[in-house]
Design a protein around this motif. Structure first.
Motif, PDB file in Angstrom:
ATOM      1  N   CYS A   1     -10.079 -13.742  -3.579  1.00 22.07           N
ATOM      2  CA  CYS A   1      -9.554 -12.456  -3.102  1.00 22.07           C
ATOM      3  C   CYS A   1     -10.553 -11.360  -3.447  1.00 22.07           C
TER       4      CYS A   1
ATOM      5  N   TYR B   1     -10.961  -7.143  -3.593  1.00 23.26           N
ATOM      6  CA  TYR B   1     -10.252  -5.866  -3.620  1.00 23.26           C
ATOM      7  C   TYR B   1     -11.273  -4.745  -3.490  1.00 23.26           C
TER       8      TYR B   1
ATOM      9  N   GLN C   1      -8.679 -13.651   1.192  1.00 25.86           N
ATOM     10  CA  GLN C   1      -7.846 -12.470   1.382  1.00 25.86           C
ATOM     11  C   GLN C   1      -8.640 -11.227   0.978  1.00 25.86           C
TER      12      GLN C   1
ATOM     13  N   TYR D   1      -8.104  -7.053   0.222  1.00 22.22           N
ATOM     14  CA  TYR D   1      -7.131  -5.999  -0.049  1.00 22.22           C
ATOM     15  C   TYR D   1      -7.831  -4.667  -0.310  1.00 22.22           C
TER      16      TYR D   1
ATOM     17  N   ALA E   1      -7.225  -1.558  -2.758  1.00 21.39           N
ATOM     18  CA  ALA E   1      -6.473  -1.129  -3.936  1.00 21.39           C
ATOM     19  C   ALA E   1      -6.588   0.381  -4.028  1.00 21.39           C
TER      20      ALA E   1
ATOM     21  N   THR F   1       0.881   1.945   4.864  1.00 20.34           N
ATOM     22  CA  THR F   1       0.751   0.524   5.235  1.00 20.34           C
ATOM     23  C   THR F   1       0.165   0.365   6.634  1.00 20.34           C
TER      24      THR F   1
ATOM     25  N   VAL G   1      -3.769   0.427   7.058  1.00 17.97           N
ATOM     26  CA  VAL G   1      -4.585  -0.679   6.578  1.00 17.97           C
ATOM     27  C   VAL G   1      -4.943  -1.573   7.762  1.00 17.97           C
TER      28      VAL G   1
ATOM     29  N   CYS H   1      -5.816  -7.294   6.524  1.00 22.45           N
ATOM     30  CA  CYS H   1      -6.083  -6.842   5.156  1.00 22.45           C
ATOM     31  C   CYS H   1      -4.759  -6.478   4.498  1.00 22.45           C
ATOM     32  N   GLY H   2      -4.776  -6.438   3.185  1.00 23.04           N
ATOM     33  CA  GLY H   2      -3.580  -6.051   2.448  1.00 23.04           C
ATOM     34  C   GLY H   2      -3.816  -4.796   1.646  1.00 23.04           C
TER      35      GLY H   2
END
Length: 105
Positions: A56, A58, A85, A87, A89, A97, A100, A104-105
């Motif tokens: 992952c 970030y 993944q 993300y 941060a 939300t 984004v 992506c998270g």
């Protein structure tokens, strides 16, 4: 989490939390080959402590300008080949939300 937190502080706090959850964690991790295809330096990279390969990444953002700058330049796309993944941060409430990028998270 304070909105006055620096990017470095947020990355270090995130790294501590991820380590506590049992993941291996690196901050300011270069990707790719420095000699050939440097994809950049990610803020936080984690990997599960198992035989499965699950990475992952970030990307830490502490301002909307920084977030939108990276989105508009599509900087985050350089990181996708190196992770399972991806993300963003951010401090709570900085990014909605729906802002984004897909995937992506």
């Amino acid at each position: 989490m304070s909105l006055n937190m620096s990017g470095k502080q947020l990355a270090e706090d995130l790294a501590r939390q991820l380590e506590l959850s049992g993941r291996m964690v690196w901050t300011q991790m270069p990707l790719g080959s420095v000699s050939f295809s440097n994809a950049g330096i990610v803020d936080v990279l984690t990997m599960s402590k198992s035989y499965s390969y699950h990475v992952c990444i970030y990307e830490v953002k502490v301002s909307r300008a920084d977030f939108w700058g990276d989105i508009n330049r599509m900087k985050y796309e350089r990181y996708r080949p190196f992770c399972n993944q991806l993300y963003f941060a951010t401090p709570t409430g900085l990014v909605k939300t729906e802002e984004v990028p897909v995937g992506c998270g």
